[in-house]
Design a protein around this motif. Sequence first.
Motif, short mmCIF file in Angstrom:
data_model
loop_
_atom_site.label_atom_id
_atom_site.label_comp_id
_atom_site.label_asym_id
_atom_site.label_seq_id
_atom_site.Cartn_x
_atom_site.Cartn_y
_atom_site.Cartn_z
N ILE A 1 -8.58 1.29 -5.42
CA ILE A 1 -7.29 0.08 -5.25
C ILE A 1 -6.98 -0.25 -6.54
O ILE A 1 -7.87 -0.80 -7.22
N PRO A 2 -5.92 0.24 -7.27
CA PRO A 2 -5.63 -0.12 -8.52
C PRO A 2 -5.05 -1.67 -8.78
O PRO A 2 -4.91 -2.41 -7.85
N GLY A 3 -5.14 -2.05 -9.89
CA GLY A 3 -4.32 -3.44 -10.45
C GLY A 3 -5.23 -4.30 -10.68
O GLY A 3 -6.65 -4.28 -10.28
N ALA A 4 -4.75 -5.55 -11.32
CA ALA A 4 -6.00 -6.39 -11.60
C ALA A 4 -6.56 -7.02 -10.59
O ALA A 4 -7.75 -7.21 -10.49
N ASP A 5 -5.74 -7.29 -9.35
CA ASP A 5 -6.35 -7.79 -8.33
C ASP A 5 -6.29 -6.99 -7.00
O ASP A 5 -7.06 -7.27 -6.04
N GLY A 6 -5.54 -6.13 -6.92
CA GLY A 6 -5.29 -4.99 -6.06
C GLY A 6 -4.05 -4.97 -5.34
O GLY A 6 -3.33 -5.97 -5.08
N THR A 7 -3.42 -3.77 -5.78
CA THR A 7 -1.87 -3.46 -5.43
C THR A 7 -1.98 -2.35 -4.33
O THR A 7 -2.76 -1.58 -4.07
N GLY A 8 -0.79 -2.44 -3.85
CA GLY A 8 -0.65 -1.34 -2.80
C GLY A 8 -1.15 -1.91 -1.29
O GLY A 8 -0.96 -3.02 -0.84
N TRP A 9 -1.75 -0.74 -0.82
CA TRP A 9 -2.17 -0.98 0.31
C TRP A 9 -3.57 -0.74 0.65
O TRP A 9 -4.20 -0.02 -0.24
N ALA A 10 -4.51 -1.32 1.52
CA ALA A 10 -5.68 -0.91 1.73
C ALA A 10 -6.03 -0.74 3.24
O ALA A 10 -5.57 -1.41 4.19
N ALA A 11 -6.89 0.42 3.48
CA ALA A 11 -7.38 0.41 4.82
C ALA A 11 -8.84 1.00 5.10
O ALA A 11 -9.29 1.77 4.10
N LEU A 12 -9.38 0.38 5.90
CA LEU A 12 -11.01 0.80 6.23
C LEU A 12 -10.71 0.87 7.72
O LEU A 12 -10.24 0.26 8.57
N GLU A 13 -11.85 1.99 8.17
CA GLU A 13 -11.94 2.50 9.63
C GLU A 13 -13.67 2.59 9.73
O GLU A 13 -14.45 3.18 8.92
N TYR A 14 -13.95 1.92 10.91
CA TYR A 14 -15.50 2.02 11.10
C TYR A 14 -15.46 2.68 12.70
O TYR A 14 -14.52 2.14 13.52
N LEU B 1 -1.41 -5.49 0.17
CA LEU B 1 -2.00 -6.36 -1.04
C LEU B 1 -0.67 -6.82 -1.76
O LEU B 1 0.30 -7.32 -1.18
N ILE B 2 -0.70 -6.67 -3.06
CA ILE B 2 0.55 -7.17 -3.65
C ILE B 2 1.13 -5.85 -4.34
O ILE B 2 0.63 -4.91 -4.59
N ASN B 3 2.46 -6.18 -4.70
CA ASN B 3 3.29 -4.88 -5.49
C ASN B 3 3.41 -3.48 -4.46
O ASN B 3 3.57 -2.74 -5.03
N ALA B 4 3.48 -3.67 -3.24
CA ALA B 4 3.53 -2.57 -2.50
C ALA B 4 4.94 -2.12 -2.53
O ALA B 4 6.01 -3.04 -2.35
N GLU B 5 5.26 -0.93 -2.64
CA GLU B 5 6.44 -0.25 -2.82
C GLU B 5 7.08 -0.14 -1.52
O GLU B 5 8.28 -0.03 -1.47
N GLU B 6 6.43 0.12 -0.56
CA GLU B 6 6.83 0.13 1.01
C GLU B 6 6.44 -0.80 1.73
O GLU B 6 5.50 -1.37 1.46
N ASP B 7 7.23 -0.92 2.87
CA ASP B 7 6.99 -1.94 4.04
C ASP B 7 6.05 -1.36 5.16
O ASP B 7 5.56 -2.00 6.16
N ARG B 8 5.65 0.04 4.96
CA ARG B 8 5.11 0.61 6.07
C ARG B 8 3.77 1.46 5.53
O ARG B 8 4.09 2.22 4.52
N TYR B 9 2.65 1.52 6.41
CA TYR B 9 1.68 2.42 5.87
C TYR B 9 1.27 3.21 7.27
O TYR B 9 1.27 2.55 8.25
#
Length: 710
Positions: free
Chosen positions: A618-631, A646-654
């Motif tokens: 997850i790049p960026g100073a605090d976390g950019t884009g999307w994050a996903a975890l699966e158990y 997170l922040i600075n995501a380029e799309e509204d859909r994951y």
Amino acid sequence: MSNNSTAIVADLENMRFQYKSELTIYTEKLTDGRLLFAGLQDNGTSIYEHTDLKDKPSFDLTIDGESLYYGWEFNDFASEQDSLGNSTGTLTLTHASKPIQLKVITRCCGFGFFRRSLEIVSLSEDIALSLTNVIPFKGCIWSITDNIADNLRDDTVAPYSIGRFKDLYWANEGNFAWQDVPVNTGIFFNSTFGMSGHSSPFFILRNNINGGYFVCQMGWSSNWKTAFFADYFNDSRLPNKMNLNFEVQPVTPSPARSIAPGERIAAPDVHFGASHVDLDTAIQNLHAYLRQSVLRQVGDGLQPVIYNQAGYMVPGYKQPEMSEAGLIEEVDIAAELGAELFMIDAGWYGNNGQPGTDWGNTTGDWHAADILPNDLIPVYEHARSKGLKCGLWVEIETAGSKSKLAADHPDWFLTKYGSTFPRVLDLSKPEVKDFVESEIVRLVEKYQLDMFRLDYNSSSNEGGFNFKDGWNENTHWRHMEAIYEIFERVGKKFPNLQLENCASGGGRTDIGIVSRFTTTWVSDWFKMPRTVRILNGMSMALPPEFINRSYTPGMEGNMDSHMHVIMMGHPMLCGVAPSLAEASPATMACAKKYIGIYKDFIRTFHRTANVYHHTPVIPGADGTGWAALEYVSEDRRKAVATVFRLINAEEDRYALKFRGLDKGASYRVRIEPEGSEFVVGGYELSRQGLAIELDTALTSQMILLTKAER
């Protein structure tokens, strides 16, 4: 879980030893006085003896300034198997010129993993020896000889990469990233604060040419170093070859430890495994190994929902800072939410009721402050009457400047360069070690604690020094020996006691200290979006049920998203409301809903879940884009996944494409917070996935899946 996929083959005629764990085979050979790292295969096929590596020692030991990686003579080899099916081989060596015996202990623990231990025994009868340095494990993997130049694509592709936590500093734990290993250029990583964090002696090596992963952790809670070198021999007159050299070691100024005549000491354990699988499976193998053979479990292993009292009980909101009435009010909030353990945090001790004091400068005086004239007993009685278990915060390795302990025992502190190091007690001194252990036992027995929280908020950096046995010995080694021994004994004395590890948040998250505790603060940074990245990264090195995540007041993002983070780890809440009378019904309802989801659904398979990191980096100073975890549960009947914008995501859909489901089954899907439910096939969930649409930052969805009956 029993494991029968381990074996040891000892060829004593040729001094060749093979350790087998599932499809992974580690080979060592004693030749010319050196114990060599002869090979590591990850596909179940053993190498021929003539292809053994012949110049790669598997350890280095420096005594009295002299390197002893060579000069060893064989004494004995013994093997055994435990009740779990883990096979252990113990090779005993004696040095030809130094009075040193070495026991090299290799445990084959299934899941492609091994645990390596070195025991160093002084055979001297009258002179103390000095441990200058030890590299408990080193080696060479992934030799490549075929078409190297072409496979490297004209040097545009690095042959090997390292996955690690790249940040060393507080509040940035778990920032996992890949870094290429430059050809014929050595690189190393290390810690410097006197703790193993806020990074960790954990790394993943990746073969970018032929595939495969090598996962390694060292159990050491002080300074450490890992080093790597991609050795590319490209002399045009000879066949080209390439391999990756690695080593992992504790770091301390020399001498690290004096060894008295006849004394036995242990180097930090190294846990390693190799597999030719995908990254998710490599991490799952690590978790399975740690859960079965390394980590401590109390009772049924189900982690209690913790409520921590510190949220609103701070100066400026409630005066005095802590009171019996205020703590009882916090108990009532915890019980109403459905929490299961009430934790009293810093500030209950010493003279904190007097002006000019705070929780840090009265540590060491572990008796209730005068602001609690009835001690903690009424608070704990009230908590137990509400069905809550009880815990207590103690920073047992320190003594504040205004504490009675500091005044009475100025000689108990760490010293270096002729002066005392503030706050830090020197546990290398037997009288200090004995006091610390006796205080822990006294507090557990006095309050009948269900959880003991250890904190450590000091950075001793390179440590202190004591003159011992003719050597100016560094303190780190004995300090860590003391902490490990104390909590091993405390754990045995109180087998039902939960032990919580914290060190200024995530200052000590290595497997050495975590293995002696039942849960760990991997960070005390809980603000979005970085808290997501912390959970995401640290759940590679540790199974998620050991990772403490907390909800605290004043956070960015919506409450559902914070609940999603903490319910994927070991949940703790504080500051949900100042009091029941002032509690927001919506806030209480949201917290109660997710606590119920954790207890009734996630926790039922949490401690055996397979973890899938859809966004390992997850790049960026605090976390950019999307994050996903699966158990996913072992039987694939249940699953939970969270998707965070997170922040600075380029799309509204994951597009969340599940990885661990039974593709031939159907699943009932429930999505929170929207509450919608429907049934969809496992194949569709895996191939087409679910489209998660979130149009604003710091929001998330939690997806709960249950296999539908046919």
